[in-house]
Design an enzyme around this catalytic site. Structure first.
Site, PDB file in Angstrom:
ATOM      1  N   CYS A  40      -4.475 -17.592  -9.893  1.00 39.56           N
ATOM      2  CA  CYS A  40      -4.085 -16.223  -8.934  1.00 39.56           C
ATOM      3  C   CYS A  40      -2.706 -15.927  -9.508  1.00 39.56           C
ATOM      4  O   CYS A  40      -1.841 -16.627  -9.708  1.00 39.56           O
ATOM      5  CB  CYS A  40      -4.438 -16.421  -7.505  1.00 39.56           C
ATOM      6  N   HIS A  41      -2.738 -14.570  -9.318  1.00 42.37           N
ATOM      7  CA  HIS A  41      -1.217 -13.973  -9.827  1.00 42.37           C
ATOM      8  C   HIS A  41      -0.182 -14.533  -8.989  1.00 42.37           C
ATOM      9  O   HIS A  41       0.841 -14.705  -9.322  1.00 42.37           O
ATOM     10  CB  HIS A  41      -1.104 -12.512  -9.654  1.00 42.37           C
ATOM     11  N   THR A  42      -0.702 -15.000  -7.609  1.00 44.74           N
ATOM     12  CA  THR A  42       0.683 -15.537  -6.694  1.00 44.74           C
ATOM     13  C   THR A  42       1.083 -16.809  -7.162  1.00 44.74           C
ATOM     14  O   THR A  42       2.294 -17.194  -6.983  1.00 44.74           O
ATOM     15  CB  THR A  42      -0.222 -15.527  -5.447  1.00 44.74           C
ATOM     16  N   HIS A  62      -4.164 -22.500  -5.066  1.00 49.10           N
ATOM     17  CA  HIS A  62      -4.537 -22.189  -3.597  1.00 49.10           C
ATOM     18  C   HIS A  62      -6.081 -21.548  -3.822  1.00 49.10           C
ATOM     19  O   HIS A  62      -6.429 -20.691  -2.673  1.00 49.10           O
ATOM     20  CB  HIS A  62      -3.745 -21.314  -3.104  1.00 49.10           C
ATOM     21  N   GLU A  63      -6.742 -21.545  -4.757  1.00 46.58           N
ATOM     22  CA  GLU A  63      -7.898 -20.831  -5.149  1.00 46.58           C
ATOM     23  C   GLU A  63      -8.909 -21.801  -5.707  1.00 46.58           C
ATOM     24  O   GLU A  63      -9.462 -21.737  -6.797  1.00 46.58           O
ATOM     25  CB  GLU A  63      -7.894 -19.880  -5.980  1.00 46.58           C
ATOM     26  N   CYS A 106      -3.577 -17.326  11.478  1.00 44.81           N
ATOM     27  CA  CYS A 106      -3.360 -18.571  12.494  1.00 44.81           C
ATOM     28  C   CYS A 106      -1.857 -19.117  12.013  1.00 44.81           C
ATOM     29  O   CYS A 106      -1.426 -19.189  10.980  1.00 44.81           O
ATOM     30  CB  CYS A 106      -4.545 -19.623  11.824  1.00 44.81           C
ATOM     31  N   ARG A 110       1.349 -23.076   9.647  1.00 50.44           N
ATOM     32  CA  ARG A 110       1.993 -22.170   8.914  1.00 50.44           C
ATOM     33  C   ARG A 110       3.474 -22.519   8.538  1.00 50.44           C
ATOM     34  O   ARG A 110       3.858 -22.203   7.183  1.00 50.44           O
ATOM     35  CB  ARG A 110       1.845 -20.725   9.301  1.00 50.44           C
ATOM     36  N   CYS A 169      -9.391 -17.107  -2.661  1.00 49.87           N
ATOM     37  CA  CYS A 169      -8.213 -16.164  -2.494  1.00 49.87           C
ATOM     38  C   CYS A 169      -8.807 -14.926  -2.986  1.00 49.87           C
ATOM     39  O   CYS A 169      -9.026 -13.949  -2.223  1.00 49.87           O
ATOM     40  CB  CYS A 169      -7.149 -16.739  -3.560  1.00 49.87           C
ATOM     41  N   ARG A 364     -10.074 -13.663 -14.174  1.00 54.00           N
ATOM     42  CA  ARG A 364      -9.726 -14.807 -13.674  1.00 54.00           C
ATOM     43  C   ARG A 364     -10.267 -15.997 -14.519  1.00 54.00           C
ATOM     44  O   ARG A 364     -11.032 -16.019 -15.148  1.00 54.00           O
ATOM     45  CB  ARG A 364     -10.608 -15.286 -12.159  1.00 54.00           C
TER      46      ARG A 364
HETATM   47  N1  LIG Z   1      -2.250 -10.257   0.407  1.00 54.06           N
HETATM   48  C1  LIG Z   1      -3.051 -11.068  -0.074  1.00 54.06           C
HETATM   49  O1  LIG Z   1      -3.510 -11.756   0.625  1.00 54.06           O
HETATM   50  C2  LIG Z   1      -2.922 -11.486  -1.639  1.00 54.06           C
HETATM   51  C3  LIG Z   1      -2.073 -10.604  -2.418  1.00 54.06           C
HETATM   52  N2  LIG Z   1      -2.305 -11.179  -3.761  1.00 54.06           N
HETATM   53  C4  LIG Z   1      -1.360 -10.404  -4.638  1.00 54.06           C
HETATM   54  O2  LIG Z   1      -2.060  -9.455  -5.544  1.00 54.06           O
HETATM   55  C5  LIG Z   1      -1.636  -8.947  -6.607  1.00 54.06           C
HETATM   56  C6  LIG Z   1      -2.640  -8.908  -7.655  1.00 54.06           C
HETATM   57  O3  LIG Z   1      -3.167 -10.444  -8.059  1.00 54.06           O
HETATM   58  P1  LIG Z   1      -4.200 -10.423  -9.187  1.00 54.06           P
HETATM   59  O4  LIG Z   1      -5.195  -9.411  -9.068  1.00 54.06           O
HETATM   60  O5  LIG Z   1      -4.507 -11.868  -9.086  1.00 54.06           O
HETATM   61  O6  LIG Z   1      -3.169  -9.851 -10.389  1.00 54.06           O
HETATM   62  P2  LIG Z   1      -3.453  -9.530 -11.843  1.00 54.06           P
HETATM   63  O7  LIG Z   1      -2.192 -10.051 -12.759  1.00 54.06           O
HETATM   64  O8  LIG Z   1      -4.854 -10.129 -12.442  1.00 54.06           O
HETATM   65  O9  LIG Z   1      -3.720  -8.064 -11.750  1.00 54.06           O
HETATM   66  C7  LIG Z   1      -2.501  -7.138 -11.608  1.00 54.06           C
HETATM   67  C8  LIG Z   1      -3.159  -5.729 -12.130  1.00 54.06           C
HETATM   68  O10 LIG Z   1      -2.156  -4.805 -12.166  1.00 54.06           O
HETATM   69  C9  LIG Z   1      -2.260  -3.982 -13.320  1.00 54.06           C
HETATM   70  N3  LIG Z   1      -0.596  -3.306 -13.253  1.00 54.06           N
HETATM   71  C10 LIG Z   1       0.587  -3.729 -13.375  1.00 54.06           C
HETATM   72  N4  LIG Z   1       1.324  -2.783 -13.262  1.00 54.06           N
HETATM   73  C11 LIG Z   1       0.788  -1.735 -13.128  1.00 54.06           C
HETATM   74  C12 LIG Z   1       1.142  -0.393 -12.696  1.00 54.06           C
HETATM   75  N5  LIG Z   1       2.576  -0.060 -12.794  1.00 54.06           N
HETATM   76  N6  LIG Z   1       0.230   0.456 -12.368  1.00 54.06           N
HETATM   77  C13 LIG Z   1      -1.212   0.211 -12.204  1.00 54.06           C
HETATM   78  N7  LIG Z   1      -1.490  -0.991 -12.775  1.00 54.06           N
HETATM   79  C14 LIG Z   1      -0.449  -2.086 -12.785  1.00 54.06           C
HETATM   80  C15 LIG Z   1      -2.136  -5.138 -14.489  1.00 54.06           C
HETATM   81  O11 LIG Z   1      -2.625  -4.487 -15.639  1.00 54.06           O
HETATM   82  C16 LIG Z   1      -3.282  -5.756 -13.784  1.00 54.06           C
HETATM   83  O12 LIG Z   1      -4.617  -5.529 -14.220  1.00 54.06           O
HETATM   84  C17 LIG Z   1      -0.461  -9.954  -6.692  1.00 54.06           C
HETATM   85  O13 LIG Z   1       0.799  -9.327  -6.365  1.00 54.06           O
HETATM   86  C18 LIG Z   1      -0.843 -11.213  -5.852  1.00 54.06           C
HETATM   87  O14 LIG Z   1       0.311 -12.034  -5.418  1.00 54.06           O
HETATM   88  C19 LIG Z   1      -3.192 -11.917  -4.256  1.00 54.06           C
HETATM   89  C20 LIG Z   1      -4.155 -12.587  -3.615  1.00 54.06           C
HETATM   90  C21 LIG Z   1      -4.063 -12.432  -1.921  1.00 54.06           C
HETATM   91  N1  LIG Z   2       5.885 -16.542   0.341  1.00 56.65           N
HETATM   92  C1  LIG Z   2       5.993 -15.190   0.241  1.00 56.65           C
HETATM   93  C2  LIG Z   2       4.842 -14.417   0.388  1.00 56.65           C
HETATM   94  C3  LIG Z   2       3.531 -14.712  -0.263  1.00 56.65           C
HETATM   95  C4  LIG Z   2       2.428 -13.862   0.340  1.00 56.65           C
HETATM   96  O1  LIG Z   2       2.601 -12.856   0.733  1.00 56.65           O
HETATM   97  N2  LIG Z   2       1.315 -14.703   0.118  1.00 56.65           N
HETATM   98  C5  LIG Z   2       0.260 -13.978   0.925  1.00 56.65           C
HETATM   99  C6  LIG Z   2      -1.290 -14.458   0.158  1.00 56.65           C
HETATM  100  S1  LIG Z   2      -0.933 -14.072  -1.399  1.00 56.65           S
HETATM  101  C7  LIG Z   2      -2.214 -15.191  -2.228  1.00 56.65           C
HETATM  102  O2  LIG Z   2      -2.386 -15.127  -3.134  1.00 56.65           O
HETATM  103  C8  LIG Z   2      -0.215 -14.006   2.562  1.00 56.65           C
HETATM  104  O3  LIG Z   2      -1.218 -14.466   2.780  1.00 56.65           O
HETATM  105  N3  LIG Z   2       0.814 -14.200   3.131  1.00 56.65           N
HETATM  106  C9  LIG Z   2       0.683 -14.565   4.616  1.00 56.65           C
HETATM  107  C10 LIG Z   2       1.014 -15.755   4.994  1.00 56.65           C
HETATM  108  O4  LIG Z   2       1.089 -16.426   5.896  1.00 56.65           O
HETATM  109  O5  LIG Z   2       1.648 -16.521   3.766  1.00 56.65           O
HETATM  110  C11 LIG Z   2       7.238 -14.737   0.845  1.00 56.65           C
HETATM  111  O6  LIG Z   2       8.048 -15.542   1.344  1.00 56.65           O
HETATM  112  O7  LIG Z   2       7.536 -13.412   0.705  1.00 56.65           O
HETATM  113 ZN   LIG Z   3      -4.120 -15.765  -4.541  1.00 52.77          ZN
HETATM  114 ZN   LIG Z   4      -4.682 -20.589  15.031  1.00 51.31          ZN
END
Ligand SMILES: NC(=O)C1=CN([C@@H]2O[C@H](COP(=O)(O)OP(=O)(O)OC[C@H]3O[C@@H](n4cnc5c(N)ncnc54)[C@H](O)[C@@H]3O)[C@@H](O)[C@H]2O)C=CC1
Ligand SMILES: N[C@@H](CCC(=O)N[C@@H](CSC=O)C(=O)NCC(=O)O)C(=O)O
Ligand SMILES: [Zn+2]
Ligand SMILES: [Zn+2]
Length: 369
Positions: A40-42, A62-63, A106, A110, A169, A364
């Site tokens: 994953c990008h993370t 993590h995936e 949860c 954490r 993920c 992926r």
């Molecule tokens: N909140 C959460 O639970 C999670 C967050 N993430 C985060 O989500 C984000 C995406 O992850 P992935 O899909 O794995 O990444 P990825 O790198 O596969 O995809 C990112 C996409 O964004 C595009 N991109 C980059 N800059 C851009 C811009 N300025 N305008 C438009 N498109 C642009 C790229 O061309 C690429 O297609 C990452 O920041 C990752 O850390 C990932 C999993 C869970």
């Molecule tokens: N460790 C970072 C924050 C990273 C983050 O936001 N992680 C996401 C999942 S990204 C998965 O690919 C998330 O779920 N955050 C919630 C959590 O409890 O971690 C920082 O310190 O900024």
């Molecule tokens: Zn992830």
């Molecule tokens: Zn819990």
């Protein structure tokens, strides 16, 4: 026991595939043989050194998907031979957050998870006698890993691990963001910024919710074809326009979209995503993870005039209770996982997965152990 693992010894350095030592699971812990892991990008984000919680040396990943090998004292919900997906968002069912019915965040493990250790404050991994850190409670870049019982979803043993590991993920996050966080309704308009694994899963989820218009935005037009197969109705490359992308989308839609999703981790795009949301009710969901020190900003007027700014972790999905059902959905073809797996490689080739991601060539990569 010995385990092959891809270790991140220092920020910004390629991973090194070495043989590490893995200690047995302690109370409430489970030893899992990982068979497959997505990248994953993370993982790349933490490897880059931009993660405030980043620690080295560490076993990232993590995936994953795997099989239980051994359980520690007191573990009752899984047994050797069970097929599982490790969860970076645990579900204990007992903490304030689990009981609230309002969130999936949860807190059972954490705090120690963020410090790269198991709940008792120590690591189960070592290399040449020195401890290695765990990562996000999962560390799926090791053939054998130890995770907390509350961080494991037991899944159907007939599921294809090369595909369902992505439910650990990326795909779950995107689908869940649409369903649980934004609650997209039939006919709603949606804009998705970033078409990697997360953004494409948002497109997939929006189509499943029968959204009307699904505007897919990426600076890499190579991503558009797959976005269309998942249901994108319009594809927009910001580089093709000489005005801000939020203005382009507002002009395309009249007043903006009902829902926007930032799936990149770029704070400027987060602003654009908020500002292309519909006056009066549009909402914007931040999924992307931004680097240390980065902050979001907009004119408060954007919120005064009814837009909502939100965020989501793991798509709001409660892993132990909801992931098994998502695995069934994937097995039944309701969730399409195959198109996300653009590349596969053995553990020895894991650095190529990072290269492909940075070059924009993969959605992926899945590592086979
Ligand atoms: N909140 C959460 O639970 C999670 C967050 N993430 C985060 O989500 C984000 C995406 O992850 P992935 O899909 O794995 O990444 P990825 O790198 O596969 O995809 C990112 C996409 O964004 C595009 N991109 C980059 N800059 C851009 C811009 N300025 N305008 C438009 N498109 C642009 C790229 O061309 C690429 O297609 C990452 O920041 C990752 O850390 C990932 C999993 C869970
Ligand atoms: N460790 C970072 C924050 C990273 C983050 O936001 N992680 C996401 C999942 S990204 C998965 O690919 C998330 O779920 N955050 C919630 C959590 O409890 O971690 C920082 O310190 O900024
Ligand atoms: Zn992830
Ligand atoms: Zn819990």
């Amino acid at each position: 026991m010995k385990s092959r693992a891809a270790v991140a010894f220092a920020a910004g350095q390629p991973l090194q595939v070495v043989e590490i030592d893995v200690a047995p699971p302690k109370q409430g812990e489970v030893l899992v043989k990982i068979t497959h892991t997505g990248v994953c990008h993370t993982d790349a984000f933490t490897l880059s050194g931009d993660d405030p919680e980043g620690l080295f040396p560490v076993v990232l990943g993590h995936e994953g998907a795997g099989i239980v090998v051994e359980v520690g004292e007191g573990v009752t919900s899984v047994k050797p031979g069970d097929h599982v997906i490790p969860l970076y968002t645990a579900e204990c069912g007992q903490c304030l957050f689990c009981k609230s019915g309002k969130t999936n965040l949860c807190v059972a493990v954490r705090a120690t998870q963020g410090k790269g250790v198991m709940p008792d404050g120590t690591s189960r991994f070592s290399y040449e006698g020195k401890p290695l850190y765990h990562y996000m409670g999962c560390s799926t870049f090791s053939e054998y890993t130890v995770v907390a019982e509350v961080s494991l979803a037991k899944i159907n043993r007939d599921a294809n691990p090369e595909q369902v590991c992505l439910l650990g993920c990326g795909v779950t996050t995107g689908l869940g963001a649409v369903k649980n966080t934004a609650k997209v309704q039939e006919g709603d308009s949606v804009a998705v910024f970033g078409l990697g694994g997360i953004g494409l899963a948002v497109v997939h989820g929006a189509a499943m919710a029968k959204a009307g218009r699904i505007i897919a935005v990426d600076t890499n037009p190579a991503k558009f074809e797959l976005a269309k197969t998942f249901g994108a109705t319009d594809c927009v490359n910001p580089k093709d326009h000489d005005k801000p992308i939020q203005q382009v989308i507002v002009e395309m839609t009249g007043w903006g979209v009902d829902h926007s999703f930032e799936c990149i981790g770029n704070v400027n795009v987060m602003r654009a995503a908020l500002e292309c949301a519909h006056r009066g009710w549009g909402q914007s969901v931040i999924i992307g993870v931004a680097g240390s020190g980065q902050e979001i900003s907009t004119r408060p007027f954007q919120l005064v005039t009814g837009r909502k700014w939100m965020g989501t972790a793991f798509g709001g999905v409660k892993g132990r209770s909801q992931l098994p059902g998502m695995v069934e959905d994937a097995m039944a073809g309701r969730i399409r996982l195959a198109p996300f797996v653009t590349h596969t490689m053995p553990l020895a080739g894991i650095n190529e997965a990072f290269d492909l991601m940075h070059e924009g060539k993969s959605i992926r990569s899945v590592v086979h152990f």
